[in-house]
Design an enzyme around this catalytic site. Structure first.
Site, PDB file in Angstrom:
ATOM      1  N   MET A  19       0.815  -1.210   0.000  1.00 38.20           N
ATOM      2  CA  MET A  19       0.000   0.000   0.000  1.00 38.20           C
ATOM      3  C   MET A  19       0.849   1.260   0.000  1.00 38.20           C
ATOM      4  O   MET A  19       0.553   2.226  -0.701  1.00 38.20           O
ATOM      5  CB  MET A  19      -0.951   0.002   1.209  1.00 38.20           C
ATOM      6  CG  MET A  19      -1.985  -1.083   1.173  1.00 38.20           C
ATOM      7  SD  MET A  19      -2.903  -1.178  -0.382  1.00 38.20           S
ATOM      8  CE  MET A  19      -3.851   0.331  -0.330  1.00 38.20           C
ATOM      9  N   ASP A  38      10.502   3.485   6.427  1.00 42.48           N
ATOM     10  CA  ASP A  38      10.173   2.085   6.749  1.00 42.48           C
ATOM     11  C   ASP A  38      11.266   1.619   7.700  1.00 42.48           C
ATOM     12  O   ASP A  38      12.430   1.998   7.545  1.00 42.48           O
ATOM     13  CB  ASP A  38      10.155   1.220   5.477  1.00 42.48           C
ATOM     14  CG  ASP A  38       9.451  -0.119   5.700  1.00 42.48           C
ATOM     15  OD1 ASP A  38       8.365  -0.333   5.123  1.00 42.48           O
ATOM     16  OD2 ASP A  38       9.997  -0.959   6.455  1.00 42.48           O
ATOM     17  N   VAL A  95       1.539   0.739   7.771  1.00 40.08           N
ATOM     18  CA  VAL A  95       2.321  -0.394   8.289  1.00 40.08           C
ATOM     19  C   VAL A  95       1.352  -1.558   8.518  1.00 40.08           C
ATOM     20  O   VAL A  95       0.183  -1.484   8.160  1.00 40.08           O
ATOM     21  CB  VAL A  95       3.090  -0.028   9.586  1.00 40.08           C
ATOM     22  CG1 VAL A  95       3.991   1.182   9.356  1.00 40.08           C
ATOM     23  CG2 VAL A  95       2.156   0.214  10.758  1.00 40.08           C
ATOM     24  N   GLU A  97      -1.333  -4.260   9.784  1.00 40.95           N
ATOM     25  CA  GLU A  97      -2.656  -4.021  10.391  1.00 40.95           C
ATOM     26  C   GLU A  97      -2.661  -4.483  11.853  1.00 40.95           C
ATOM     27  O   GLU A  97      -3.105  -5.592  12.168  1.00 40.95           O
ATOM     28  CB  GLU A  97      -3.713  -4.772   9.558  1.00 40.95           C
ATOM     29  CG  GLU A  97      -5.149  -4.511   9.965  1.00 40.95           C
ATOM     30  CD  GLU A  97      -5.709  -3.200   9.469  1.00 40.95           C
ATOM     31  OE1 GLU A  97      -4.943  -2.259   9.181  1.00 40.95           O
ATOM     32  OE2 GLU A  97      -6.935  -3.097   9.375  1.00 40.95           O
ATOM     33  N   LYS A 102       0.172   0.675  15.377  1.00 39.63           N
ATOM     34  CA  LYS A 102      -0.255   1.956  14.822  1.00 39.63           C
ATOM     35  C   LYS A 102      -0.327   3.020  15.935  1.00 39.63           C
ATOM     36  O   LYS A 102       0.104   4.156  15.753  1.00 39.63           O
ATOM     37  CB  LYS A 102      -1.604   1.806  14.093  1.00 39.63           C
ATOM     38  CG  LYS A 102      -1.463   1.009  12.771  1.00 39.63           C
ATOM     39  CD  LYS A 102      -2.782   0.874  12.035  1.00 39.63           C
ATOM     40  CE  LYS A 102      -2.764  -0.159  10.918  1.00 39.63           C
ATOM     41  NZ  LYS A 102      -2.076   0.184   9.696  1.00 39.63           N
ATOM     42  N   SER A 124      -7.454  -0.869   7.142  1.00 38.98           N
ATOM     43  CA  SER A 124      -8.613  -1.381   6.395  1.00 38.98           C
ATOM     44  C   SER A 124      -9.853  -1.471   7.270  1.00 38.98           C
ATOM     45  O   SER A 124     -10.959  -1.584   6.760  1.00 38.98           O
ATOM     46  CB  SER A 124      -8.340  -2.801   5.892  1.00 38.98           C
ATOM     47  OG  SER A 124      -7.106  -2.900   5.273  1.00 38.98           O
ATOM     48  N   HIS A 145      -8.318   5.602   3.588  1.00 38.07           N
ATOM     49  CA  HIS A 145      -8.311   4.187   3.197  1.00 38.07           C
ATOM     50  C   HIS A 145      -8.247   4.083   1.671  1.00 38.07           C
ATOM     51  O   HIS A 145      -9.245   4.290   0.982  1.00 38.07           O
ATOM     52  CB  HIS A 145      -9.558   3.498   3.758  1.00 38.07           C
ATOM     53  CG  HIS A 145      -9.597   2.030   3.482  1.00 38.07           C
ATOM     54  ND1 HIS A 145     -10.752   1.314   3.357  1.00 38.07           N
ATOM     55  CD2 HIS A 145      -8.597   1.130   3.281  1.00 38.07           C
ATOM     56  CE1 HIS A 145     -10.471   0.045   3.110  1.00 38.07           C
ATOM     57  NE2 HIS A 145      -9.176  -0.081   3.050  1.00 38.07           N
ATOM     58  N   ASN A 195     -15.542  -2.527   3.467  1.00 39.77           N
ATOM     59  CA  ASN A 195     -15.182  -3.827   4.036  1.00 39.77           C
ATOM     60  C   ASN A 195     -16.232  -4.337   5.020  1.00 39.77           C
ATOM     61  O   ASN A 195     -16.376  -5.532   5.206  1.00 39.77           O
ATOM     62  CB  ASN A 195     -13.801  -3.772   4.696  1.00 39.77           C
ATOM     63  CG  ASN A 195     -12.690  -3.754   3.657  1.00 39.77           C
ATOM     64  OD1 ASN A 195     -12.907  -4.120   2.499  1.00 39.77           O
ATOM     65  ND2 ASN A 195     -11.507  -3.306   4.051  1.00 39.77           N
TER      66      ASN A 195
HETATM   67  P1  NAD Z   1       2.767  -4.748   3.853  1.00 43.30           P
HETATM   68  O1  NAD Z   1       3.027  -5.892   4.748  1.00 43.30           O
HETATM   69  O2  NAD Z   1       2.908  -4.947   2.371  1.00 43.30           O
HETATM   70  O3  NAD Z   1       3.719  -3.517   4.243  1.00 43.30           O
HETATM   71  C1  NAD Z   1       3.886  -3.049   5.554  1.00 43.30           C
HETATM   72  C2  NAD Z   1       5.188  -2.285   5.620  1.00 43.30           C
HETATM   73  O4  NAD Z   1       5.261  -1.640   6.892  1.00 43.30           O
HETATM   74  C3  NAD Z   1       6.433  -3.158   5.483  1.00 43.30           C
HETATM   75  O5  NAD Z   1       7.282  -2.623   4.488  1.00 43.30           O
HETATM   76  C4  NAD Z   1       7.091  -3.071   6.865  1.00 43.30           C
HETATM   77  O6  NAD Z   1       8.508  -3.126   6.802  1.00 43.30           O
HETATM   78  C5  NAD Z   1       6.618  -1.702   7.330  1.00 43.30           C
HETATM   79  N1  NAD Z   1       6.635  -1.519   8.788  1.00 43.30           N
HETATM   80  C6  NAD Z   1       6.243  -2.399   9.732  1.00 43.30           C
HETATM   81  N2  NAD Z   1       6.414  -1.865  10.961  1.00 43.30           N
HETATM   82  C7  NAD Z   1       6.931  -0.626  10.778  1.00 43.30           C
HETATM   83  C8  NAD Z   1       7.336   0.410  11.659  1.00 43.30           C
HETATM   84  N3  NAD Z   1       7.240   0.286  12.977  1.00 43.30           N
HETATM   85  N4  NAD Z   1       7.812   1.547  11.138  1.00 43.30           N
HETATM   86  C9  NAD Z   1       7.938   1.694   9.791  1.00 43.30           C
HETATM   87  N5  NAD Z   1       7.572   0.737   8.915  1.00 43.30           N
HETATM   88  C10 NAD Z   1       7.071  -0.408   9.395  1.00 43.30           C
HETATM   89  O7  NAD Z   1       1.296  -4.235   4.196  1.00 43.30           O
HETATM   90  P2  NAD Z   1       0.205  -3.551   3.226  1.00 43.30           P
HETATM   91  O8  NAD Z   1      -0.548  -4.620   2.503  1.00 43.30           O
HETATM   92  O9  NAD Z   1       0.844  -2.452   2.458  1.00 43.30           O
HETATM   93  O10 NAD Z   1      -0.814  -2.949   4.307  1.00 43.30           O
HETATM   94  C11 NAD Z   1      -0.522  -1.794   5.029  1.00 43.30           C
HETATM   95  C12 NAD Z   1      -1.780  -1.242   5.655  1.00 43.30           C
HETATM   96  O11 NAD Z   1      -2.724  -0.951   4.630  1.00 43.30           O
HETATM   97  C13 NAD Z   1      -2.487  -2.205   6.614  1.00 43.30           C
HETATM   98  O12 NAD Z   1      -3.056  -1.469   7.660  1.00 43.30           O
HETATM   99  C14 NAD Z   1      -3.562  -2.816   5.739  1.00 43.30           C
HETATM  100  O13 NAD Z   1      -4.680  -3.288   6.466  1.00 43.30           O
HETATM  101  C15 NAD Z   1      -3.937  -1.622   4.878  1.00 43.30           C
HETATM  102  N6  NAD Z   1      -4.566  -1.948   3.591  1.00 43.30           N
HETATM  103  C16 NAD Z   1      -4.091  -2.982   2.840  1.00 43.30           C
HETATM  104  C17 NAD Z   1      -4.676  -3.248   1.612  1.00 43.30           C
HETATM  105  C18 NAD Z   1      -4.154  -4.356   0.730  1.00 43.30           C
HETATM  106  O14 NAD Z   1      -4.871  -4.764  -0.207  1.00 43.30           O
HETATM  107  N7  NAD Z   1      -2.944  -4.843   0.942  1.00 43.30           N
HETATM  108  C19 NAD Z   1      -5.737  -2.457   1.143  1.00 43.30           C
HETATM  109  C20 NAD Z   1      -6.164  -1.374   1.930  1.00 43.30           C
HETATM  110  C21 NAD Z   1      -5.579  -1.136   3.144  1.00 43.30           C
END
Ligand code: NAD
Length: 408
Positions: A19, A38, A95, A97, A102, A124, A145, A195
């Site tokens: 994301m 990150d 980051v 979920e 968070k 999400s 979102h 959702n």
């Molecule tokens: P992901 O696992 O692909 O990426 C998460 C990133 O966060 C990783 O690069 C990780 O290294 C980094 N991270 C973790 N802890 C950290 C910290 N303390 N400081 C800095 N960076 C940190 O996850 P994603 O799929 O991109 O999802 C991220 C958020 O978006 C979640 O809350 C998820 O629910 C939401 N979301 C996801 C989707 C989807 O389809 N993947 C859609 C909408 C919303």
């Protein structure tokens, strides 16, 4: 706080995963300078390369010229830590979920950022108020979102917390416009508009697998109605393992009959498109979902093990249950004031969930059937299948007045 204080020129994105990458491009494409953080430096390097590659691809396709690609890329820079982003106007967190994670990040940012900065989460489903409560600026905390892939999908749900100020919302709406998004404001509840409605819709689809249908039949019925993809193809794209891991982390919900097929697929390493197998099979390098008889055999086995007497489930029943599940939850969302209008709900489903455009969205579709008929159909389902089908109060009220959702 005056509205002009929320003029967003510089932003930061926390998280360089799926994301974060899309969100960074949305901002850079709209002319906003973005600093990117990150806690995994390797992830950030990979993410910067992948953004550069997407822009190079856009140039090769002739969608933008090299100068535009360079300008967009120049707006994106890696930041080593939070102290480097202390002057930004907006932070979007993307980051994992996890509420505690968070909250920790929001608490830390709150202590560092200038007082007029806005803090947004791309969660999400998590509680925006619980995230805002970790800060001393809850009026400036909200949900942004995005949908995956964020730089392509049009929808942006802007989640209003209990204390989010009108000026903060205005700023988010203005940013949505700059990013060419279709923005919809949602109240704060689990899953927000999109959702939250997806949950009962998918639940029906999963139940029907146990009762007698196969994934390709459920998908074919919904795709026949006009959905861009049925729920099981959608899970293959999103990754079946995401919910599986989330259920595991939450330490609950792994035993429900409806998730047993998902659990078995994940235990077999069938996570969806990314692993070449999920509800469907994918040839290497292909996104073409191919029917896999092994999955049908698995569905049959799981439902028999759970003691279901399988029966024929035709496309009409699949549509009835999936569509009415969406409409009934949509009506509850409307009566609770989570969505401002039926049209907003339709925008969410048309732009974020592949609902067929010619049907106008789930609420417009229901209005076309007539709410008195929808009410009767829900009552019939309630008689056959139980309380979960109890019609939302709003449907009965509007039906009695001869009105539709749009005339509310
Ligand atoms: P992901 O696992 O692909 O990426 C998460 C990133 O966060 C990783 O690069 C990780 O290294 C980094 N991270 C973790 N802890 C950290 C910290 N303390 N400081 C800095 N960076 C940190 O996850 P994603 O799929 O991109 O999802 C991220 C958020 O978006 C979640 O809350 C998820 O629910 C939401 N979301 C996801 C989707 C989807 O389809 N993947 C859609 C909408 C919303």
């Amino acid at each position: 706080m005056s509205q002009t204080s929320f003029d967003i020129q510089q932003a930061a994105v926390i998280g360089a995963g799926t994301m974060g990458r899309g969100i960074v491009m949305c901002l850079a494409n709209a002319g906003v300078a973005v600093q990117w953080v990150d806690n995994n430096p390797q992830m950030l390097d990979q993410a910067l390369d992948s953004v550069a590659e997407t822009y190079a691809h856009n140039v090769r396709q002739g969608r933008i010229d090299q100068a535009e690609a360079d300008a967009r890329m120049a707006r994106v820079s890696a930041a080593a830590d939070y102290s480097a982003i202390r002057n930004v106007d907006l932070v979007i967190e993307a980051v994992y979920e996890n509420l505690e994670l968070k909250q920790k990040i929001f608490r830390e940012l709150d202590g560092l950022l200038k007082p007029e900065a806005l803090l947004a989460s791309n969660t999400s489903a998590l509680d925006i108020d619980a995230i805002a409560a970790a800060t001393r600026r809850p009026t400036q905390v909200l949900g942004l979102h995005f949908f995956s892939p964020a730089h392509i999908m049009k929808l942006l749900e802007i989640v209003r917390g209990a204390q989010t100020s009108p000026a903060a919302l205005e700023a988010a709406l203005a940013l949505g416009k700059r990013m060419s998004k279709v923005s919809v404001v949602s109240g704060n509840c689990h899953g927000f508009i999109g959702n939250r409605m997806l949950h009962p819709y998918v639940l029906e689809a999963r139940k029907m697998l146990l009762e007698g249908a196969y994934p390709h039949q459920v998908d074919a019925a919904l795709q026949g109605f006009g959905f861009a993809m049925g729920p099981f193809r959608m899970y293959d794209v999103v990754g079946i393992d995401l919910e599986w891991r989330a259920r595991d982390l939450a330490g609950k919900g792994q035993d429900a009959p409806e998730v047993q097929v998902d659990n078995r697929l994940c235990e077999m390493g069938r996570f969806g498109q990314k692993s070449g197998n999920g509800y469907y099979h994918y040839e290497p390098g292909s996104r073409q979902a191919e029917h896999d008889p092994e999955v049908d055999a698995l569905v049959l086995r799981v439902s028999e093990e759970l003691g279901f007497q399988r029966r024929e489930i035709g496309p009409d029943e699949i549509l009835e249950r999936c569509l009415l599940a969406l409409v009934n939850e949509g009506a509850k969302i409307l009566q609770e004031g989570i969505a401002g209008s039926a049209h907003d709900i339709d925008l969410v489903y048309l732009n974020g969930y592949g609902f067929p455009a010619d049907k106008g969205g789930p609420m417009a579709w229901a209005d076309r059937q007539g709410l008195a008929a929808i009410h009767q159909r829900l009552l019939a389902l309630e008689t056959r299948q139980g309380d979960q089908w109890q019609p939302a109060r709003l449907i009965g009220d509007l039906a009695a007045q001869g009105k539709g959702f749009a005339e509310r």
